[in-house]
Scaffold this motif. Sequence first.
Motif, short mmCIF file in Angstrom:
data_model
loop_
_atom_site.label_atom_id
_atom_site.label_comp_id
_atom_site.label_asym_id
_atom_site.label_seq_id
_atom_site.Cartn_x
_atom_site.Cartn_y
_atom_site.Cartn_z
N UNK A 191 2.05 13.68 0.07
CA UNK A 191 0.75 13.07 0.37
C UNK A 191 0.99 11.95 1.38
N UNK A 217 0.83 -1.21 0.00
CA UNK A 217 0.00 0.00 0.00
C UNK A 217 0.86 1.25 0.00
N UNK A 250 10.56 10.60 6.81
CA UNK A 250 9.16 10.60 7.21
C UNK A 250 8.93 9.39 8.12
N UNK A 251 7.69 9.23 8.59
CA UNK A 251 7.42 8.18 9.57
C UNK A 251 6.43 7.16 9.02
N UNK A 252 6.51 5.96 9.59
CA UNK A 252 5.58 4.88 9.25
C UNK A 252 5.16 4.19 10.54
N UNK A 291 5.24 18.87 -2.87
CA UNK A 291 3.95 18.44 -2.33
C UNK A 291 4.12 17.03 -1.77
N UNK A 322 2.04 4.53 1.20
CA UNK A 322 1.91 5.19 2.51
C UNK A 322 2.44 6.62 2.50
N UNK A 323 3.28 6.96 1.53
CA UNK A 323 3.81 8.32 1.44
C UNK A 323 4.19 8.60 -0.01
N UNK A 324 3.83 9.78 -0.48
CA UNK A 324 4.19 10.18 -1.84
C UNK A 324 4.67 11.61 -1.82
N UNK A 325 5.57 11.94 -2.75
CA UNK A 325 6.04 13.32 -2.86
C UNK A 325 6.12 13.70 -4.32
#
Lengths: 104, 157
Positions: free
Chosen positions: B107, A54, A73-75, B105, A56-59
């Motif tokens: 998400x 899945x 970032x965190x998970x 950006x 969980x983080x996108x940039x």
Amino acid sequence: MIRISAPDTAEMGEIVEVKAMIQHPMETGYRRDAKGDVIPRNIIKQFRCAYGGNTVFEATFFPGIAANPFLAFCLRATRTGPIEFSWTDQHGETWSETRQLTVS
Amino acid sequence: MDDPTFSPIRWNRRTLLGAAGGTALAAVLPPMAEATPEEADAAIREMFGDKPINEGRVWVKLPPIAENGNSVAIDITVDSPMSDDDHVRRIGIFSPRNPIATIAEFRLGPHAGRAQVSTRVRLAGTQTLRVIAEMSDGTLWAGKATTYVTLAACVIG
């Protein structure tokens, strides 16, 4: 070259920090070479992190992101599974790296 | 030559070198468009729409002085429980001075556990960055941080 910092193991529900960096010039398109010609823009546009399949983080990156883009970032550790990191540049070329997280 | 209205520049070695250097630099540098604070506002509206923006809940950390604008560390933290029904959906970083107002950006969602992101940005000079977070209920929250840039990105390297 890709560098990932992520734990191998975590307790169920634990929040872990992951760091991901890829070597890339992130050429802005605003610089000129020694001859005065504009150096064409060449940047990574997208980063995606998937955990257990899945996202969980996108940039989305713009030229204002520094060379060798770095992200931390965190998970939340919820199950044993792969953490996949992938980068896509403006031409559609992709690079990826996977780490396994064991949750106890 | 006692005319008080006539004040010639004294062309000593220092002024001559200074003027020559300035001219050479102006000739070498490409003309660079800078975004304005209005363009940063427009970029925020383009990403998040016309909803009202509340101040608070978003904490932005930049070094007080950035010696090299080509790589400046930024840490963003948003006050959010990051639960299934109350979490941060998107975060945007905006500059009032870079050539392009939008810098990045992100998400994210409840899987993040903690609404915390760090990266490194380019800054074309001293400025106040704005960071906007969109929550799962659709509300927008804003934070900002200022850094003094001694060597701007784009000018050298």
